[in-house]
Design a protein around this motif. Structure first.
Motif, PDB file in Angstrom:
ATOM      1  N   ILE A   1       0.681  -1.301   0.142  1.00  0.00           N
ATOM      2  CA  ILE A   1       0.039   0.138   0.013  1.00  0.00           C
ATOM      3  C   ILE A   1       0.985   1.304  -0.205  1.00  0.00           C
ATOM      4  CG2 ILE A   1      -1.654   1.216   1.523  1.00  0.00           C
ATOM      5  CD1 ILE A   1      -2.793  -1.108   2.327  1.00  0.00           C
ATOM      6  N   ASN A   2       0.660   2.221  -0.986  1.00  0.00           N
ATOM      7  CA  ASN A   2       1.326   3.390  -0.944  1.00  0.00           C
ATOM      8  C   ASN A   2       0.869   4.327   0.169  1.00  0.00           C
ATOM      9  OD1 ASN A   2       2.498   5.875  -1.531  1.00  0.00           O
ATOM     10  ND2 ASN A   2       2.036   5.672  -3.555  1.00  0.00           N
ATOM     11  N   THR A   3       1.636   4.530   1.336  1.00  0.00           N
ATOM     12  CA  THR A   3       1.073   4.970   2.561  1.00  0.00           C
ATOM     13  C   THR A   3       1.049   6.639   2.324  1.00  0.00           C
ATOM     14  OG1 THR A   3       3.429   4.900   3.229  1.00  0.00           O
ATOM     15  CG2 THR A   3       1.956   3.338   4.168  1.00  0.00           C
ATOM     16  N   THR A   4       1.837   7.080   1.272  1.00  0.00           N
ATOM     17  CA  THR A   4       1.883   8.488   1.180  1.00  0.00           C
ATOM     18  C   THR A   4       0.420   8.912   0.644  1.00  0.00           C
ATOM     19  OG1 THR A   4       4.324   8.352   0.900  1.00  0.00           O
ATOM     20  CG2 THR A   4       3.281  10.449   0.343  1.00  0.00           C
ATOM     21  N   THR A   5       0.032   8.181  -0.791  1.00  0.00           N
ATOM     22  CA  THR A   5      -0.986   8.787  -1.110  1.00  0.00           C
ATOM     23  C   THR A   5      -2.296   8.400  -0.426  1.00  0.00           C
ATOM     24  OG1 THR A   5      -1.022   6.638  -2.416  1.00  0.00           O
ATOM     25  CG2 THR A   5      -0.182   8.650  -3.891  1.00  0.00           C
ATOM     26  N   THR A   6      -1.950   7.485   0.369  1.00  0.00           N
ATOM     27  CA  THR A   6      -3.313   7.054   1.219  1.00  0.00           C
ATOM     28  C   THR A   6      -3.469   7.998   2.145  1.00  0.00           C
ATOM     29  OG1 THR A   6      -2.702   4.681   0.685  1.00  0.00           O
ATOM     30  CG2 THR A   6      -4.007   5.112   2.631  1.00  0.00           C
ATOM     31  N   LYS A   7      -2.480   8.624   2.845  1.00  0.00           N
ATOM     32  CA  LYS A   7      -2.642   9.491   3.810  1.00  0.00           C
ATOM     33  C   LYS A   7      -3.053  10.905   3.294  1.00  0.00           C
ATOM     34  CE  LYS A   7       1.109   8.296   6.961  1.00  0.00           C
ATOM     35  NZ  LYS A   7       2.366   8.720   7.366  1.00  0.00           N
ATOM     36  N   LEU A   8      -2.446  11.176   2.062  1.00  0.00           N
ATOM     37  CA  LEU A   8      -3.108  12.457   1.339  1.00  0.00           C
ATOM     38  C   LEU A   8      -4.420  12.439   0.825  1.00  0.00           C
ATOM     39  CD1 LEU A   8      -0.064  13.412  -1.214  1.00  0.00           C
ATOM     40  CD2 LEU A   8      -0.967  14.599   0.737  1.00  0.00           C
ATOM     41  N   THR A   9      -4.935  11.039   0.698  1.00  0.00           N
ATOM     42  CA  THR A   9      -6.382  11.406   0.279  1.00  0.00           C
ATOM     43  C   THR A   9      -7.079  11.478   1.664  1.00  0.00           C
ATOM     44  OG1 THR A   9      -6.277   8.796   0.409  1.00  0.00           O
ATOM     45  CG2 THR A   9      -6.436   9.759  -1.831  1.00  0.00           C
ATOM     46  N   ALA A  10      -6.631  10.780   2.791  1.00  0.00           N
ATOM     47  CA  ALA A  10      -7.382  11.119   3.726  1.00  0.00           C
ATOM     48  C   ALA A  10      -7.264  12.627   4.057  1.00  0.00           C
ATOM     49  CB  ALA A  10      -6.643  10.251   5.038  1.00  0.00           C
ATOM     50  N   PHE A  11      -6.290  13.140   4.189  1.00  0.00           N
ATOM     51  CA  PHE A  11      -6.066  14.825   4.265  1.00  0.00           C
ATOM     52  C   PHE A  11      -6.861  15.537   3.383  1.00  0.00           C
ATOM     53  CE2 PHE A  11      -3.057  17.947   5.802  1.00  0.00           C
ATOM     54  CZ  PHE A  11      -2.782  17.405   7.265  1.00  0.00           C
ATOM     55  N   ALA A  12      -6.836  15.169   2.121  1.00  0.00           N
ATOM     56  CA  ALA A  12      -7.641  16.182   1.022  1.00  0.00           C
ATOM     57  C   ALA A  12      -8.982  15.807   1.310  1.00  0.00           C
ATOM     58  CB  ALA A  12      -7.224  15.541  -0.175  1.00  0.00           C
ATOM     59  N   LEU A  13      -9.539  14.748   1.684  1.00  0.00           N
ATOM     60  CA  LEU A  13     -11.122  14.730   1.719  1.00  0.00           C
ATOM     61  C   LEU A  13     -11.548  15.104   3.196  1.00  0.00           C
ATOM     62  CD1 LEU A  13     -11.779  10.954   0.612  1.00  0.00           C
ATOM     63  CD2 LEU A  13     -13.159  12.779   0.412  1.00  0.00           C
ATOM     64  N   GLY A  14     -10.752  15.088   4.072  1.00  0.00           N
ATOM     65  CA  GLY A  14     -11.064  15.790   5.296  1.00  0.00           C
ATOM     66  C   GLY A  14     -11.117  17.185   5.156  1.00  0.00           C
ATOM     67  N   ALA A  15     -10.127  17.826   4.538  1.00  0.00           N
ATOM     68  CA  ALA A  15     -10.011  19.088   3.772  1.00  0.00           C
ATOM     69  C   ALA A  15     -11.264  19.639   3.397  1.00  0.00           C
ATOM     70  CB  ALA A  15      -8.575  19.449   3.229  1.00  0.00           C
ATOM     71  N   MET A  16     -11.799  18.704   2.089  1.00  0.00           N
ATOM     72  CA  MET A  16     -12.586  19.153   1.367  1.00  0.00           C
ATOM     73  C   MET A  16     -13.883  19.273   2.040  1.00  0.00           C
ATOM     74  SD  MET A  16     -14.196  16.953  -1.870  1.00  0.00           S
ATOM     75  CE  MET A  16     -15.034  15.872  -0.843  1.00  0.00           C
ATOM     76  N   PHE A  17     -14.142  18.589   3.087  1.00  0.00           N
ATOM     77  CA  PHE A  17     -15.488  18.614   3.995  1.00  0.00           C
ATOM     78  C   PHE A  17     -15.413  19.864   4.831  1.00  0.00           C
ATOM     79  CE2 PHE A  17     -15.887  13.926   2.859  1.00  0.00           C
ATOM     80  CZ  PHE A  17     -17.142  14.216   2.289  1.00  0.00           C
ATOM     81  N   ALA A  18     -14.077  20.201   5.213  1.00  0.00           N
ATOM     82  CA  ALA A  18     -13.983  21.400   5.962  1.00  0.00           C
ATOM     83  C   ALA A  18     -14.266  22.644   5.044  1.00  0.00           C
ATOM     84  CB  ALA A  18     -12.584  21.321   6.620  1.00  0.00           C
ATOM     85  N   GLY A  19     -13.904  22.508   3.772  1.00  0.00           N
ATOM     86  CA  GLY A  19     -14.262  23.649   2.877  1.00  0.00           C
ATOM     87  C   GLY A  19     -15.658  23.856   2.569  1.00  0.00           C
ATOM     88  N   PHE A  20     -16.390  22.588   2.459  1.00  0.00           N
ATOM     89  CA  PHE A  20     -17.798  22.931   2.151  1.00  0.00           C
ATOM     90  C   PHE A  20     -18.405  23.433   3.362  1.00  0.00           C
ATOM     91  CE2 PHE A  20     -17.792  18.789  -0.502  1.00  0.00           C
ATOM     92  CZ  PHE A  20     -17.452  19.344  -1.583  1.00  0.00           C
ATOM     93  N   ALA A  21     -18.266  23.234   4.697  1.00  0.00           N
ATOM     94  CA  ALA A  21     -18.642  23.619   5.977  1.00  0.00           C
ATOM     95  C   ALA A  21     -18.150  25.224   5.974  1.00  0.00           C
ATOM     96  CB  ALA A  21     -18.000  22.914   7.057  1.00  0.00           C
ATOM     97  N   GLY A  22     -17.054  25.323   5.549  1.00  0.00           N
ATOM     98  CA  GLY A  22     -16.413  26.681   5.380  1.00  0.00           C
ATOM     99  C   GLY A  22     -17.228  27.495   4.369  1.00  0.00           C
ATOM    100  N   SER A  23     -17.592  27.195   3.419  1.00  0.00           N
ATOM    101  CA  SER A  23     -18.556  28.172   2.442  1.00  0.00           C
ATOM    102  C   SER A  23     -19.826  28.309   3.205  1.00  0.00           C
ATOM    103  CB  SER A  23     -18.710  27.622   1.168  1.00  0.00           C
ATOM    104  OG  SER A  23     -19.165  26.368   0.955  1.00  0.00           O
ATOM    105  N   PHE A  24     -20.469  27.117   3.791  1.00  0.00           N
ATOM    106  CA  PHE A  24     -21.814  27.391   4.301  1.00  0.00           C
ATOM    107  C   PHE A  24     -21.717  28.410   5.308  1.00  0.00           C
ATOM    108  CE2 PHE A  24     -24.545  26.368   7.694  1.00  0.00           C
ATOM    109  CZ  PHE A  24     -25.526  26.555   7.273  1.00  0.00           C
ATOM    110  N   PHE A  25     -20.806  28.393   6.108  1.00  0.00           N
ATOM    111  CA  PHE A  25     -20.298  29.262   7.409  1.00  0.00           C
ATOM    112  C   PHE A  25     -20.530  30.771   6.669  1.00  0.00           C
ATOM    113  CE2 PHE A  25     -17.336  31.766   9.785  1.00  0.00           C
ATOM    114  CZ  PHE A  25     -18.111  31.808  11.064  1.00  0.00           C
ATOM    115  N   ALA A  26     -19.670  30.823   5.541  1.00  0.00           N
ATOM    116  CA  ALA A  26     -19.741  32.281   5.117  1.00  0.00           C
ATOM    117  C   ALA A  26     -21.003  32.967   4.532  1.00  0.00           C
ATOM    118  CB  ALA A  26     -18.561  32.337   3.878  1.00  0.00           C
TER     119      ALA A  26
END
Lengths: 281, 444
Positions: free
Chosen positions: B318-343
Motif C-alpha cells: 500500500i502506498n502510504t503517502t497517497t493513502t494519507k494524502l487522500t485522507a487529508f484531502a477528503l477531510g479538508a474538502m468537507f471542511a471547505g464545504f462547511a466553510g463556504s456554508f459558514f460564510a
C-alpha cells in the motif's frame, strides 16, 4: 545442476549493507530457486533479518544488486524500488519477526487490506466504487472469496469476524502468512515463522508452507532457528555468520559442513588455528 | 523490631485532611487571597485587595470534604460499596441502543425546525434553530476531521485552516467575480482539498507529535496570511456583504420573485433560517454518507490499516503517502464545504473565526465522541456546542462547567463516548463491535 543456479527467482549479488561503521552484510551472493523453500540460517546477529529488509526494500543496500525474475520473465531490480512497490509490482511479500497484524481489525479485514491494490484498480481508484460503477462489487466478492479460501487453509474460518488481536500466537503467525499470500506473491519471505510455536503448530506450519509452494507457485525464503523445521522442509540452505556466507547447499550438505558446525558449536581447541587460517584471521 | 502502630481511623483522616488543607491554604493565599484591581474614581491607580474570607472558605471546604471522604470511604477497612459506574450504561452505549439513538436523532433533526416553529412561533424559535445550525456545522466538521484523525490516525491540529480556506474561497469568489453560492460550494471544497494536498505533502513524512505540531503551525500560517493580506482579504476587517444562498434561484427576499412570494407565503425571515438549517443538514448527511461508504471500500480499509500499523501496510504494497494524502484531502474538502456554508450563513467573515480554539473544539468533539465513531461525534457536538450555548447565562462559570464535563467524560470513557469499532466487512450476519482496547489510536 540444482534449481537455484538453474532457474533462480531471486538473485542476490554482492549485497553489502553498512550502518555507519558497522558492516552488517559483506559481499553476500546467493540465489533463490523458483519453487524452492530456501532457508536462511545463522547464529544471532549474523545479518539474516538485514538481508530480508534489503530484499523487501525496508533498507536500501549500500552496495549490490537484487534481481527478481518474475515468472512472466519481467525483471525487477529490487534495490531501486521503494518498499511498497516491491510488494505491489515485483510480487515479493513478507512477514515480520514480531508479528504485525492489524489488531483492531477483524481477521477477514486483515486479508481484505492485503488485496488493496487489486481492489483499488477495480474501484477505479475509489471513484467508480463510490458511484457504484464497474466491476467493483464483483471484485469485492472475489476478494472475500480469496480471503475465505485462505481462512479455510489456515483453519480460522470460524473466527473470520473476530479481531486479529484476539487470536493466539500460533494463529496470528499463520494469519500473517495468509495475509502475505493474499497479495499474490511469487516470493514469500518469512522472518522466523516458527518462533514461539509448539511442536503441533510447527508441524501445521510445515504443511502450510509445503502447500503454498506446491499449489501457488510461490517460492519461499525463510529465516529460522528451529533446525527441525529447516532440515525437514527446505530444499536449499544458506548459512550466514557475521554478515558473510559460510555455506550454501542442500540441507544434507550444510549439516555436514565443518564451517557450519564451527559457527554453531565452536571447534575443538586443536583445530582453532586451522579454522582461523581458513577464515583468514 | 516493632511494627509501626497504625493510626486510628479518626487520627489518620485528620492527618490527611490537615495536609490537604495546608496545601489549599498555600495555593489559595496568593491566588485567591490577593487581587490587584484598578481603583475607580482615583484615576487608574492600582491597589491590592485582599479576600481572606474566600481563602478561609476554600480551606474549610477542602478540609471538611476531604475529612468526610476519608472517614466514610478512603480510610475505612470496609468502605460502603457504592458502584457509581453501575449508574451509567454498561460498556458505554451498546450496539442496539446506538442504532436507536442514530435513527432517533435523524428523525429529530428532520422535524426539529417545524416542531420549534409549532411550539415557539417564528420569533421564539429563531435562536434555537440558529443553535441547531451551529451544532450541525460542528457535526459536519467533526465528521470531516474524523476521516483524518479517527480513521487514518493522523493527528491534525490545524483543521480549521481548511474551514477558513472554504469560507474565504466563497467570500472572495463572490466578492471579486460575483459567483453564486451553489457554484462556489464545490469550488470551495476543491480548493480546500487542494490546500490539504499542498500542506499534506511535506507534513505527512512526520509522525505523531511532530505531525500535530506542524499541522498546528500550518493552521496558524493560513490565518496569519488572511489577517495580513489586507488588499486581498480585507485583513482584520474581514469581508462583509457575502451573498446569501438562493433556493433554486429564488432569493429569500421580500416582494416580487422572492421565495415567500413564489410559494404564496407571507414573508418571514425565518424561511431563510430554516432553509440554511436543511442545507447544513444535507451537507452533513452527505459527509456522513461518503465517509461510511468509503469505510467499506479499499481506501477506507487502508486508512484504518494505516492507523493500526503503517509498516505492515507498506509490506502489503500500500502506498502510504497517497493513502494519507487522500485522507487529508477528503477531510479538508468537507471542511471547505462547511466553510463556504459558514460564510454564506454569517454574511461576514474575518480571521477571528478561524483561531486555534476552533481546531481544538473540533478535535475535542471527535475525541470525546470516540475516534472513528460517527454517532459519537453527533452526541459530542450536541453536548459541547449545544451545552456551551445553553449555559450562556452562567457566564463566567461556563468555561468551568465545560472543562469539567470534558474531564468527566474522559475519566469515564477514556476512548470517547462510543469507542467500539464496527468491522467494515463480515462473513456472518451478527457481528460484534471491536472493543476499543484492541484498536490502535494511530501515531501519524
Amino acid at each position: 545442476m540444482n534449481t537455484w543456479d538453474n532457474n533462480p527467482v531471486l538473485k542476490v549479488e554482492h549485497l553489502t549493507m553498512r550502518f555507519g561503521g558497522l558492516t552488517a552484510i559483506n559481499d553476500l551472493s546467493f540465489n533463490v530457486g523458483r519453487g524452492d523453500i530456501t532457508a536462511l540460517i545463522g547464529p544471532n546477529g549474523a545479518g539474516k533479518t538485514t538481508v530480508f529488509n534489503c530484499i523487501t526494500g525496508f533498507y536500501k543496500p549500500t552496495e549490490g544488486r537484487l534481481v527478481m525474475n518474475r515468472s512472466s520473465d519481467e525483471k525487477h531490480l529490487l534495490e531501486r524500488m521503494s518498499d511498497f512497490k516491491i510488494t505491489a509490482d515485483a510480487k515479493v511479500a513478507r512477514t515480520f519477526q514480531n508479528i504485525r497484524l492489524f489488531g483492531g481489525m477483524t481477521i477477514l479485514e486483515n486479508l481484505m487490506v492485503a488485496q488493496h491494490n487489486r481492489l483499488m484498480i477495480a474501484s477505479n481508484w475509489t471513484i467508480g466504487g463510490l458511484l457504484g460503477l464497474g466491476g467493483y462489487r464483483k471484485s469485492n466478492l472475489d476478494a472475500i472469496e480469496t480471503a475465505r479460501y485462505w481462512l479455510e487453509r489456515i483453519e480460522l474460518i470460524d473466527r473470520a469476524d473476530a479481531p486479529a488481536a484476539d487470536l493466539s500466537y500460533g494463529d496470528q503467525r499463520r494469519l500473517e502468512i495468509a495475509r502475505a499470500m493474499c497479495t499474490g506473491p511469487e516470493l514469500l519471505c518469512l522472518d522466523e515463522p516458527a518462533a514461539g510455536l509448539n511442536p503441533k503448530e510447527s508441524l501445521e506450519l510445515n504443511n502450510l508452507l509445503q502447500y503454498i509452494r506446491k499449489e501457488h507457485d510461490t517460492s519461499v525464503v525463510l529465516i529460522e532457528h528451529d533446525m527441525s523445521v529447516v532440515m525437514e522442509i527446505s530444499d536449499h540452505v544458506v548459512v550466514l555468520d557475521y554478515g558473510v556466507k559460510i555455506s550454501d547447499g542442500t540441507p544434507e550438505f550444510v549439516k555436514n559442513d565443518p564451517h557450519v558446525i564451527a559457527a554453531y558449536l565452536g571447534v575443538e581447541d586443536g583445530e582453532v588455528e586451522l579454522v582461523e587460517e581458513e577464515v583468514g584471521l | 523490631m516493632q511494627a509501626r502502630q497504625r493510626d486510628s481511623l479518626l487520627v489518620a483522616s485528620l492527618k490527611d485532611s490537615l495536609g490537604a488543607a495546608v496545601i489549599t491554604f498555600a495555593l489559595a493565599v496568593v491566588m485567591v487571597g490577593l487581587r490587584v484591581d484598578v481603583a475607580s474614581g482615583r484615576g487608574a491607580e492600582l491597589f491590592l485587595e485582599n479576600r481572606w474570607l474566600a481563602v478561609a472558605v476554600a480551606v474549610v471546604v477542602v478540609f471538611a470534604g476531604r475529612f468526610a471522604m476519608n472517614i466514610f470511604f478512603w480510610k475505612r477497612d470496609d468502605p460502603p460499596s457504592l458502584n457509581f459506574s453501575g449508574l451509567l450504561p454498561e460498556g458505554g452505549i451498546g450496539e442496539r441502543s446506538s442504532k436507536a439513538i442514530k435513527y432517533g436523532l435523524l428523525v429529530l433533526a428532520v422535524v426539529l425546525p417545524f416542531a420549534l416553529m409549532f411550539w415557539l412561533g417564528a420569533r421564539g424559535s429563531r435562536q434555537y434553530i440558529d443553535l441547531a445550525i451551529l451544532v450541525l456545522t460542528y457535526v459536519m466538521l467533526g465528521w470531516g476531521l474524523n476521516i483524518v484523525v479517527g480513521l487514518a490516525g493522523l493527528l491534525d491540529l490545524g483543521y480549521v485552516a481548511f474551514y477558513a480556506v472554504g469560507a474565504y474561497s466563497y467570500a472572495l469568489l463572490a466578492h471579486y467575480f460575483g459567483l453564486s453560492f451553489w457554484l462556489c460550494l464545490p469550488l470551495a471544497g476543491i480548493l480546500a482539498a487542494f490546500w490539504g494536498i499542498i500542506l499534506g505533502f511535506p507534513v505527512l513524512r512526520l509522525r505523531g507529535d511532530y505531525l500535530a505540531i506542524v499541522t498546528l503551525a500550518f493552521g496558524e500560517i493560513i490565518r496569519v496570511v488572511l489577517l495580513n493580506w489586507y488588499e486581498f482579504t480585507g485583513g482584520p476587517n474581514g469581508l462583509s456583504g457575502i451573498p446569501r444562498p438562493s433556493f433554486f434561484g429564488l432569493e429569500f427576499t421580500r416582494g416580487e420573485g422572492g421565495f415567500a412570494n413564489f410559494f404564496g407565503l407571507d414573508y418571514s425571515s425565518i424561511h431563510r433560517i430554516i432553509f440554511l438549517y436543511y442545507l447544513i443538514f444535507a451537507l452533513a448527511l452527505f459527509t456522513n454518507f461518503v465517509t461510511m461508504r468509503l469505510r467499506r471500500m479499499p481506501i477506507g480499509r487502508a486508512w484504518e490499516a494505516l492507523r493500526e500499523d503503517e509498516i505492515a501496510c507498506r509490506a502489503l504494497g500500500i502506498n502510504t503517502t497517497t493513502t494519507k494524502l487522500t485522507a487529508f484531502a477528503l477531510g479538508a474538502m468537507f471542511a471547505g464545504f462547511a466553510g463556504s456554508f459558514f460564510a454564506t450563513r454569517q454574511g461576514f467573515i474575518s480571521p477571528e473565526s478561524f483561531t486555534f480554539l476552533e481546531s481544538a473544539i473540533i478535535l475535542a468533539i471527535v475525541v470525546l465522541g470516540g475516534l472513528g465513531s460517527q454517532i459519537g461525534v453527533v452526541i459530542a457536538a450536541i453536548v459541547m456546542i449545544g451545552g456551551f450555548e445553553l449555559f450562556r447565562e452562567f457566564d463566567q462559570y461556563r468555561m468551568l462547567v465545560f472543562g469539567m464535563i470534558m474531564v468527566v467524560i474522559m475519566v469515564w470513557k477514556p476512548r470517547g463516548l462510543i469507542s467500539s469499532r464496527t468491522p467494515s466487512v463480515a462473513l456472518s450476519k451478527n457481528v460484534k463491535g471491536i472493543s476499543a482496547d484492541l484498536v490502535q489510536e494511530g501515531r501519524g
